[in-house]
Design a protein around this motif. Structure first.
Motif, mmCIF file in Angstrom:
data_model
loop_
_atom_site.group_PDB
_atom_site.id
_atom_site.type_symbol
_atom_site.label_atom_id
_atom_site.label_comp_id
_atom_site.label_asym_id
_atom_site.label_seq_id
_atom_site.Cartn_x
_atom_site.Cartn_y
_atom_site.Cartn_z
ATOM 1 N N LEU A 26 -8.505 4.281 10.882
ATOM 2 C CA LEU A 26 -8.810 3.969 9.491
ATOM 3 C C LEU A 26 -9.891 2.907 9.423
ATOM 4 C CD1 LEU A 26 -5.123 3.706 8.253
ATOM 5 C CD2 LEU A 26 -6.723 5.487 7.578
ATOM 6 N N GLY A 42 -1.102 12.349 5.522
ATOM 7 C CA GLY A 42 -2.432 12.771 5.922
ATOM 8 C C GLY A 42 -3.568 12.160 5.127
ATOM 9 N N ARG A 43 -3.266 11.163 4.307
ATOM 10 C CA ARG A 43 -4.316 10.569 3.477
ATOM 11 C C ARG A 43 -4.499 9.096 3.825
ATOM 12 N NH1 ARG A 43 -4.743 13.932 -1.045
ATOM 13 N NH2 ARG A 43 -6.729 12.892 -1.427
ATOM 14 N N GLY A 44 -5.484 8.476 3.188
ATOM 15 C CA GLY A 44 -5.729 7.059 3.403
ATOM 16 C C GLY A 44 -4.757 6.192 2.636
ATOM 17 N N LEU A 45 -4.930 4.900 2.790
ATOM 18 C CA LEU A 45 -4.061 3.916 2.148
ATOM 19 C C LEU A 45 -4.588 3.581 0.753
ATOM 20 C CD1 LEU A 45 -3.720 1.690 5.264
ATOM 21 C CD2 LEU A 45 -1.785 2.718 4.104
ATOM 22 N N VAL A 46 -3.687 3.528 -0.206
ATOM 23 C CA VAL A 46 -4.037 3.161 -1.568
ATOM 24 C C VAL A 46 -3.408 1.813 -1.884
ATOM 25 C CG1 VAL A 46 -3.819 3.767 -4.004
ATOM 26 C CG2 VAL A 46 -4.242 5.553 -2.299
ATOM 27 N N PHE A 58 -9.685 1.506 1.649
ATOM 28 C CA PHE A 58 -9.567 2.282 2.870
ATOM 29 C C PHE A 58 -10.182 3.662 2.711
ATOM 30 C CE2 PHE A 58 -6.877 0.059 5.945
ATOM 31 C CZ PHE A 58 -6.452 -1.017 5.197
ATOM 32 N N GLY A 59 -10.737 4.161 3.827
ATOM 33 C CA GLY A 59 -11.153 5.552 3.886
ATOM 34 C C GLY A 59 -9.970 6.447 4.206
ATOM 35 N N GLN A 60 -10.240 7.768 4.247
ATOM 36 C CA GLN A 60 -9.176 8.740 4.497
ATOM 37 C C GLN A 60 -8.762 8.790 5.958
ATOM 38 O OE1 GLN A 60 -7.674 9.993 2.064
ATOM 39 N NE2 GLN A 60 -8.949 11.026 0.569
ATOM 40 N N TYR A 77 0.843 -1.196 0.000
ATOM 41 C CA TYR A 77 0.000 0.000 0.000
ATOM 42 C C TYR A 77 0.876 1.243 0.000
ATOM 43 C CZ TYR A 77 -4.179 -2.694 1.245
ATOM 44 O OH TYR A 77 -5.236 -3.571 1.238
#
Lengths: 112, 112
Positions: B91, A40-44, B103-105, A35
């Motif tokens: 998360l 400051g963001r979510g997991l991609v 996943f969300g932010q 991932y």
């Protein structure tokens, strides 16, 4: 508790170079996933490799898995400034539930 | 919706206050997960739902943490009598059975 350890903890390279990150884990797995997380963001989700696979490619990403050594590597070729992020490996022991156990992460910085 | 939605994005709580964090999963996703991510660390598993059933809550750090998903869709993570060590990003992720998680932010909780 964390399953894996990632190496290096931080990596800084020039744009255009290749970046390699390693992940080790401790228990038997069904699959391993990588991932990306921007600050400051979510997991991609980047890529998933199953325990019976040894190598997988997706665009500029190449993942290898060595179950005998309980380790995986993520290679990003021809890096771009936009690749700057933290990268995490995560293992799952279960095909169905996909409960993930994450490593500590590698902070990758691509310098323009 | 288009993705996993979490609210609020940021929450500041005074020590001892109760907080509730909300997760709206992707429509139709059976599985829902909560993770806690401390600063500079990888996410750590808290709890897992399949529809409305909480099948695994082994990661909840204390009995001050409680999660529910009463209708098998929206989930709420509640933390009672917050402590400074509860400060983290929370998360939420959802998935269909056997598929990768989205996943969300996240919600960044700061306990002061």
């Amino acid at each position: 508790s964390q399953q894996g350890e990632e190496d290096p903890q931080a990596l800084s390279i020039q744009e255009g170079e290749n970046a390699t990150m390693n992940c080790s884990y401790k228990t038997s797995i069904n699959n391993l996933q990588w991932y990306r997380q921007n600050s400051g963001r979510g997991l991609v989700h980047l890529i998933l490799i199953r325990s019976n696979e040894r190598e997988k490619h997706s665009g500029r990403l190449r993942v290898t898995l060595d179950t005998s050594k309980k380790s995986s590597s993520l290679l990003i070729t021809a890096s771009r400034a936009a690749d700057t992020a933290s990268y995490f490996c995560a293992t799952s022991a279960d095909q169905g539930a996909q409960k993930l156990v994450f490593g500590q992460g590698t902070r990758l910085t691509i310098n323009p | 919706g288009a993705g996993v939605s979490q609210s609020p994005r940021y929450k500041v709580a005074k020590r001892g206050q109760d907080v509730a964090l909300r997760c709206d999963p992707i429509s139709g996703h059976v599985s829902l997960f909560w993770y806690q991510q401390a600063l500079g660390q990888g996410p750590e598993f808290l709890t897992y739902f399949q529809n409305e059933a909480q099948l695994d809550k082994s990661g909840l750090p204390s009995d001050r943490f409680f999660a529910e998903r009463p209708e098998g869709s929206v989930s709420t993570l509640k933390i009672q009598r917050t402590q400074q060590e509860d400060s983290a990003v929370y998360l939420c992720a959802s998935s269909t059975t056997g598929a990768r998680a989205f996943f969300g932010q996240g919600t960044r909780l700061t306990v002061v």
